[in-house]
Design a protein around this motif. Structure first.
Motif, PDB file in Angstrom:
ATOM      1  N   CYS A  25      47.771  49.927 -64.289  1.00 32.39           N
ATOM      2  CA  CYS A  25      47.980  51.303 -64.977  1.00 32.39           C
ATOM      3  C   CYS A  25      49.055  52.016 -64.061  1.00 32.39           C
ATOM      4  CB  CYS A  25      46.928  52.107 -65.148  1.00 32.39           C
ATOM      5  SG  CYS A  25      46.905  53.675 -65.939  1.00 32.39           S
ATOM      6  N   TRP A  44      44.017  48.993 -73.641  1.00 31.12           N
ATOM      7  CA  TRP A  44      45.176  49.599 -73.122  1.00 31.12           C
ATOM      8  C   TRP A  44      46.410  49.953 -73.634  1.00 31.12           C
ATOM      9  CZ3 TRP A  44      45.788  48.322 -67.170  1.00 31.12           C
ATOM     10  CH2 TRP A  44      44.504  48.570 -66.696  1.00 31.12           C
ATOM     11  N   THR A  56      49.329  51.349 -69.663  1.00 30.44           N
ATOM     12  CA  THR A  56      48.517  52.662 -69.305  1.00 30.44           C
ATOM     13  C   THR A  56      47.006  52.310 -69.706  1.00 30.44           C
ATOM     14  OG1 THR A  56      50.236  53.972 -69.884  1.00 30.44           O
ATOM     15  CG2 THR A  56      48.303  54.944 -69.577  1.00 30.44           C
ATOM     16  N   CYS A  57      46.240  52.414 -68.831  1.00 32.50           N
ATOM     17  CA  CYS A  57      44.491  52.081 -69.166  1.00 32.50           C
ATOM     18  C   CYS A  57      44.116  53.030 -70.126  1.00 32.50           C
ATOM     19  CB  CYS A  57      43.794  52.245 -67.685  1.00 32.50           C
ATOM     20  SG  CYS A  57      43.554  53.845 -67.129  1.00 32.50           S
TER      21      CYS A  57
END
Length: 77
Positions: A25, A44, A56-57
Motif C-alpha cells: 500500500c 485494493w 492502495t489497500c
C-alpha cells in the motif's frame, strides 16, 4: 494488423502491474497476508503515478475515497 504481443503505441507495459508483482500500500505500507495476493488484487485500488503502478489497500481506499475520486494528488491525503 497489430501484433498482440506489443503494447499500444506510446505505452509501455508496467512491470509492477504483473501477476507476480508484490503489493504494498502506497499510503500505509500494508501488504496482503501470505497467500492472499490474488484476493488483494480484487479489493485494493490501483492507480498510476508518474507511469508507475500505485496500489492502495482496501482500508486506505475506503478512508480516502473522496480524494481518490476527486483525483487529488496523493500528497493531499
Amino acid at each position: 494488423m497489430d501484433d498482440p504481443s506489443t503494447p499500444p503505441t506510446g505505452r509501455t507495459p508496467d512491470p509492477e502491474a504483473g501477476p507476480d508483482a508484490e503489493l504494498v500500500c502506497a499510503t500505509c505500507g500494508a501488504t496482503p497476508a501470505p497467500g492472499q495476493q490474488a484476493a488483494a488484487r480484487l479489493t485494493w485500488s490501483r492507480g498510476s503515478d508518474g507511469g508507475r503502478s500505485r496500489w492502495t489497500c482496501d482500508r486506505c481506499s475506503r478512508e480516502h475515497l473522496r480524494s481518490i475520486e476527486g483525483k487529488l494528488d496523493p500528497a493531499w491525503w
